[in-house]
Design a protein around this motif. Structure first.
Motif, mmCIF file in Angstrom:
data_model
loop_
_atom_site.group_PDB
_atom_site.id
_atom_site.type_symbol
_atom_site.label_atom_id
_atom_site.label_comp_id
_atom_site.label_asym_id
_atom_site.label_seq_id
_atom_site.Cartn_x
_atom_site.Cartn_y
_atom_site.Cartn_z
ATOM 1 N N ARG A 64 0.838 -1.214 0.000
ATOM 2 C CA ARG A 64 0.000 0.000 0.000
ATOM 3 C C ARG A 64 0.865 1.253 0.000
ATOM 4 N NH1 ARG A 64 -2.835 -0.462 4.926
ATOM 5 N NH2 ARG A 64 -2.454 -2.657 4.964
ATOM 6 N N LYS A 65 1.905 1.266 0.834
ATOM 7 C CA LYS A 65 2.784 2.434 0.887
ATOM 8 C C LYS A 65 3.485 2.645 -0.453
ATOM 9 C CE LYS A 65 3.700 2.334 5.828
ATOM 10 N NZ LYS A 65 4.719 2.178 6.873
ATOM 11 N N ASP A 67 2.345 1.772 -3.397
ATOM 12 C CA ASP A 67 1.346 2.296 -4.326
ATOM 13 C C ASP A 67 1.104 3.788 -4.082
ATOM 14 O OD1 ASP A 67 1.106 -0.185 -5.452
ATOM 15 O OD2 ASP A 67 -0.726 -0.726 -4.346
ATOM 16 N N GLU A 68 1.020 4.190 -2.811
ATOM 17 C CA GLU A 68 0.834 5.610 -2.487
ATOM 18 C C GLU A 68 2.009 6.436 -2.990
ATOM 19 O OE1 GLU A 68 0.222 6.174 1.681
ATOM 20 O OE2 GLU A 68 -1.533 4.845 1.742
ATOM 21 N N GLY A 71 1.879 6.850 -6.673
ATOM 22 C CA GLY A 71 0.848 7.840 -7.019
ATOM 23 C C GLY A 71 1.347 9.258 -6.791
ATOM 24 N N ARG A 72 1.999 9.494 -5.680
ATOM 25 C CA ARG A 72 2.557 10.822 -5.400
ATOM 26 C C ARG A 72 3.655 11.172 -6.408
ATOM 27 N NH1 ARG A 72 3.314 10.783 1.138
ATOM 28 N NH2 ARG A 72 1.096 10.674 1.659
#
Length: 82
Positions: A64-65, A67-68, A71-72
């Motif tokens: 998840r981190k 992927d975040e 995205g950023r």
């Protein structure tokens, strides 16, 4: 051939005493040790299962981190291009 009943009864009693002694001093401790070992193996298997579950949860959090962060990263690159 004559059956000596004294020897038959004495042999039977000796055999029963032997079985009783073996059961108490040999089979009993062996069965107890096997049960203890089986319980220890079961505990280790439970610990391994718990560690695997924790590792999977941690891996999911890292995904998840990641992927975040990706995205950023794309947002920052799009902002820099604009």
């Amino acid at each position: 051939m004559i059956i000596n009943w004294y020897n038959v009864i004495f042999s039977l009693v000796n055999f029963l005493v032997l079985v009783m002694l073996l059961r108490r001093y040999l089979y009993g401790p062996i069965i107890k040790a096997m049960d203890e070992r089986e319980a220890a193996i079961a505990r280790r298997q439970e610990e391994v299962a718990a560690r695997i579950a924790a590792a999977e949860a941690e891996a999911q959090a890292y995904r998840r981190k990641t992927d975040e962060l990706q995205g950023r990263e794309s947002e920052i690159l799009d902002g820099a291009r604009a």
